[in-house]
Scaffold this motif. Structure first.
Motif, PDB file in Angstrom:
ATOM      1  N   LEU A  16       0.881  -1.181  -0.085  1.00 20.97           N
ATOM      2  CA  LEU A  16      -0.027  -0.038  -0.124  1.00 20.97           C
ATOM      3  C   LEU A  16       0.741   1.162   0.082  1.00 20.97           C
ATOM      4  O   LEU A  16       0.458   2.164  -0.629  1.00 20.97           O
ATOM      5  CB  LEU A  16      -0.930  -0.306   1.221  1.00 20.97           C
ATOM      6  CG  LEU A  16      -1.943  -1.123   1.159  1.00 20.97           C
ATOM      7  CD1 LEU A  16      -2.747  -1.028   2.606  1.00 20.97           C
ATOM      8  CD2 LEU A  16      -2.773  -1.168  -0.059  1.00 20.97           C
ATOM      9  N   LEU A  17       1.962   1.107   0.891  1.00 19.06           N
ATOM     10  CA  LEU A  17       2.760   2.254   0.974  1.00 19.06           C
ATOM     11  C   LEU A  17       3.400   2.503  -0.611  1.00 19.06           C
ATOM     12  O   LEU A  17       3.541   3.718  -0.857  1.00 19.06           O
ATOM     13  CB  LEU A  17       3.970   2.264   1.987  1.00 19.06           C
ATOM     14  CG  LEU A  17       3.142   2.291   3.353  1.00 19.06           C
ATOM     15  CD1 LEU A  17       4.419   1.992   4.431  1.00 19.06           C
ATOM     16  CD2 LEU A  17       2.524   3.826   3.418  1.00 19.06           C
ATOM     17  N   ASP A  18       3.846   1.545  -1.259  1.00 21.75           N
ATOM     18  CA  ASP A  18       4.258   1.617  -2.526  1.00 21.75           C
ATOM     19  C   ASP A  18       3.222   2.140  -3.548  1.00 21.75           C
ATOM     20  O   ASP A  18       3.779   3.185  -4.349  1.00 21.75           O
ATOM     21  CB  ASP A  18       4.720   0.626  -3.218  1.00 21.75           C
ATOM     22  CG  ASP A  18       6.058   0.008  -2.553  1.00 21.75           C
ATOM     23  OD1 ASP A  18       6.869   0.548  -1.797  1.00 21.75           O
ATOM     24  OD2 ASP A  18       6.226  -1.393  -2.435  1.00 21.75           O
ATOM     25  N   ARG A  19       2.133   1.944  -3.468  1.00 18.42           N
ATOM     26  CA  ARG A  19       0.992   2.493  -4.386  1.00 18.42           C
ATOM     27  C   ARG A  19       0.795   3.720  -3.933  1.00 18.42           C
ATOM     28  O   ARG A  19       0.606   4.693  -4.783  1.00 18.42           O
ATOM     29  CB  ARG A  19      -0.080   1.637  -4.219  1.00 18.42           C
ATOM     30  CG  ARG A  19      -0.052   0.234  -4.796  1.00 18.42           C
ATOM     31  CD  ARG A  19      -1.247  -0.866  -4.288  1.00 18.42           C
ATOM     32  NE  ARG A  19      -2.676  -0.279  -4.826  1.00 18.42           N
ATOM     33  CZ  ARG A  19      -3.523  -1.155  -4.440  1.00 18.42           C
ATOM     34  NH1 ARG A  19      -3.496  -2.236  -3.847  1.00 18.42           N
ATOM     35  NH2 ARG A  19      -4.775  -0.536  -4.888  1.00 18.42           N
ATOM     36  N   VAL A  20       0.916   4.179  -2.577  1.00 17.92           N
ATOM     37  CA  VAL A  20       0.597   5.518  -2.460  1.00 17.92           C
ATOM     38  C   VAL A  20       1.848   6.506  -3.029  1.00 17.92           C
ATOM     39  O   VAL A  20       1.464   7.613  -3.439  1.00 17.92           O
ATOM     40  CB  VAL A  20       0.317   5.717  -0.624  1.00 17.92           C
ATOM     41  CG1 VAL A  20       0.743   7.165  -0.397  1.00 17.92           C
ATOM     42  CG2 VAL A  20      -0.714   5.261  -0.241  1.00 17.92           C
ATOM     43  N   GLU A  24      -1.473   7.074  -5.559  1.00 15.52           N
ATOM     44  CA  GLU A  24      -2.678   6.398  -5.393  1.00 15.52           C
ATOM     45  C   GLU A  24      -3.154   6.841  -4.009  1.00 15.52           C
ATOM     46  O   GLU A  24      -2.379   6.886  -3.115  1.00 15.52           O
ATOM     47  CB  GLU A  24      -2.716   4.937  -5.593  1.00 15.52           C
ATOM     48  CG  GLU A  24      -3.994   4.176  -5.575  1.00 15.52           C
ATOM     49  CD  GLU A  24      -3.939   2.673  -5.725  1.00 15.52           C
ATOM     50  OE1 GLU A  24      -5.106   1.912  -5.388  1.00 15.52           O
ATOM     51  OE2 GLU A  24      -3.168   2.228  -6.144  1.00 15.52           O
ATOM     52  N   GLU A  25      -4.510   7.010  -3.927  1.00 13.94           N
ATOM     53  CA  GLU A  25      -5.197   7.187  -2.649  1.00 13.94           C
ATOM     54  C   GLU A  25      -5.956   6.008  -2.247  1.00 13.94           C
ATOM     55  O   GLU A  25      -6.367   5.316  -2.865  1.00 13.94           O
ATOM     56  CB  GLU A  25      -6.178   8.440  -2.616  1.00 13.94           C
ATOM     57  CG  GLU A  25      -5.544   9.664  -2.929  1.00 13.94           C
ATOM     58  CD  GLU A  25      -6.483  10.698  -3.037  1.00 13.94           C
ATOM     59  OE1 GLU A  25      -7.637  10.563  -2.518  1.00 13.94           O
ATOM     60  OE2 GLU A  25      -6.144  12.097  -3.450  1.00 13.94           O
ATOM     61  N   ILE A  26      -5.681   5.522  -0.610  1.00 12.94           N
ATOM     62  CA  ILE A  26      -6.071   4.286  -0.455  1.00 12.94           C
ATOM     63  C   ILE A  26      -6.934   4.607   0.912  1.00 12.94           C
ATOM     64  O   ILE A  26      -6.411   5.291   2.050  1.00 12.94           O
ATOM     65  CB  ILE A  26      -5.189   3.401  -0.087  1.00 12.94           C
ATOM     66  CG1 ILE A  26      -4.259   2.941  -1.260  1.00 12.94           C
ATOM     67  CG2 ILE A  26      -5.604   2.062   0.475  1.00 12.94           C
ATOM     68  CD1 ILE A  26      -2.992   1.955  -1.349  1.00 12.94           C
ATOM     69  N   THR A  27      -8.272   4.363   0.925  1.00 14.64           N
ATOM     70  CA  THR A  27      -8.997   4.255   2.033  1.00 14.64           C
ATOM     71  C   THR A  27      -9.023   3.151   3.050  1.00 14.64           C
ATOM     72  O   THR A  27      -9.145   2.092   2.403  1.00 14.64           O
ATOM     73  CB  THR A  27     -10.376   4.741   1.818  1.00 14.64           C
ATOM     74  OG1 THR A  27     -10.551   5.925   0.938  1.00 14.64           O
ATOM     75  CG2 THR A  27     -11.536   4.873   2.904  1.00 14.64           C
ATOM     76  N   ILE A  28      -8.850   3.339   4.260  1.00 16.09           N
ATOM     77  CA  ILE A  28      -8.893   2.130   4.872  1.00 16.09           C
ATOM     78  C   ILE A  28     -10.015   2.117   6.000  1.00 16.09           C
ATOM     79  O   ILE A  28     -10.579   3.208   6.558  1.00 16.09           O
ATOM     80  CB  ILE A  28      -7.743   1.993   6.032  1.00 16.09           C
ATOM     81  CG1 ILE A  28      -6.463   1.957   5.074  1.00 16.09           C
ATOM     82  CG2 ILE A  28      -7.779   1.055   7.125  1.00 16.09           C
ATOM     83  CD1 ILE A  28      -5.101   2.000   5.965  1.00 16.09           C
ATOM     84  N   ARG A  33     -16.825   1.228   7.861  1.00 14.81           N
ATOM     85  CA  ARG A  33     -16.691   3.075   7.555  1.00 14.81           C
ATOM     86  C   ARG A  33     -15.302   3.535   7.442  1.00 14.81           C
ATOM     87  O   ARG A  33     -14.523   2.836   7.975  1.00 14.81           O
ATOM     88  CB  ARG A  33     -17.256   3.654   8.786  1.00 14.81           C
ATOM     89  CG  ARG A  33     -18.970   3.240   8.881  1.00 14.81           C
ATOM     90  CD  ARG A  33     -19.425   4.097   9.795  1.00 14.81           C
ATOM     91  NE  ARG A  33     -18.712   3.976  11.393  1.00 14.81           N
ATOM     92  CZ  ARG A  33     -19.442   3.995  12.494  1.00 14.81           C
ATOM     93  NH1 ARG A  33     -20.479   4.047  12.279  1.00 14.81           N
ATOM     94  NH2 ARG A  33     -18.611   3.870  13.620  1.00 14.81           N
ATOM     95  N   PRO A  34     -15.160   4.405   6.535  1.00 16.63           N
ATOM     96  CA  PRO A  34     -13.947   4.929   6.360  1.00 16.63           C
ATOM     97  C   PRO A  34     -13.495   5.588   7.543  1.00 16.63           C
ATOM     98  O   PRO A  34     -13.948   6.275   8.326  1.00 16.63           O
ATOM     99  CB  PRO A  34     -14.301   6.257   5.296  1.00 16.63           C
ATOM    100  CG  PRO A  34     -15.370   5.865   4.681  1.00 16.63           C
ATOM    101  CD  PRO A  34     -16.230   4.992   5.767  1.00 16.63           C
ATOM    102  N   ALA A  35     -12.210   5.091   7.798  1.00 15.88           N
ATOM    103  CA  ALA A  35     -11.315   5.406   9.220  1.00 15.88           C
ATOM    104  C   ALA A  35      -9.930   6.279   8.947  1.00 15.88           C
ATOM    105  O   ALA A  35      -9.610   7.210   9.734  1.00 15.88           O
ATOM    106  CB  ALA A  35     -11.073   4.140   9.880  1.00 15.88           C
ATOM    107  N   ALA A  36      -9.527   6.026   7.626  1.00 17.72           N
ATOM    108  CA  ALA A  36      -8.215   6.565   7.476  1.00 17.72           C
ATOM    109  C   ALA A  36      -8.135   6.597   6.092  1.00 17.72           C
ATOM    110  O   ALA A  36      -8.534   5.673   5.206  1.00 17.72           O
ATOM    111  CB  ALA A  36      -7.132   6.192   8.045  1.00 17.72           C
ATOM    112  N   VAL A  37      -7.281   7.752   5.562  1.00 17.15           N
ATOM    113  CA  VAL A  37      -7.006   7.703   3.886  1.00 17.15           C
ATOM    114  C   VAL A  37      -5.351   7.880   3.943  1.00 17.15           C
ATOM    115  O   VAL A  37      -4.747   8.667   4.519  1.00 17.15           O
ATOM    116  CB  VAL A  37      -7.657   8.709   3.028  1.00 17.15           C
ATOM    117  CG1 VAL A  37      -7.126   8.993   1.795  1.00 17.15           C
ATOM    118  CG2 VAL A  37      -9.261   8.982   3.232  1.00 17.15           C
ATOM    119  N   LEU A  38      -4.975   7.081   3.122  1.00 21.88           N
ATOM    120  CA  LEU A  38      -3.331   7.037   3.040  1.00 21.88           C
ATOM    121  C   LEU A  38      -3.217   7.892   1.594  1.00 21.88           C
ATOM    122  O   LEU A  38      -3.542   7.876   0.623  1.00 21.88           O
ATOM    123  CB  LEU A  38      -2.773   5.808   2.554  1.00 21.88           C
ATOM    124  CG  LEU A  38      -2.916   4.721   3.638  1.00 21.88           C
ATOM    125  CD1 LEU A  38      -2.506   3.461   3.317  1.00 21.88           C
ATOM    126  CD2 LEU A  38      -2.146   5.398   5.053  1.00 21.88           C
TER     127      LEU A  38
END
Length: 95
Positions: A16-20, A24-28, A33-38
């Motif tokens: 995920l860190l490589d994709r960010v 890319e934006e990644i929602t966790i 429910r959305p808790a964080a966005v990378l």
């Protein structure tokens, strides 16, 4: 934008860190429910700057509109005028 639950994100954090890093934006999500966005740090700074610039433009528009409005006439009660005059006079006299 990719969305993953917390367990998936934990298991794939390096990926995920490589994709960010590639933009890319990644929602966790947590409990669905959305808790964080990378996001990349530069993306966060850009968003904050855009918000700040937008707010500054709003304030500028308010100031420009206020400049067009006449000021209401100043109203000071006569008793207050007398008090102010007396204060000035006593200051001049040094008393």
């Amino acid at each position: 934008m990719t969305q993953l639950n917390l367990s998936e994100a934990r298991a794939r954090l390096t990926e995920l860190l490589d994709r960010v890093a590639d933009g890319e934006e990644i929602t966790i999500t947590r409990y669905g429910r959305p808790a964080a966005v990378l996001l990349r740090p530069d993306a966060v700074r850009t968003r904050r700057a855009e918000q700040t610039i937008g707010r500054a433009r709003q304030i500028g528009a308010l100031v420009a509109a206020a400049r067009e409005q006449p000021l209401p006439p100043a109203t000071v009660p006569a008793q207050r005028v007398d008090e102010l005059i007396e204060a000035v006079r006593s200051g001049r006299d040094g008393s």
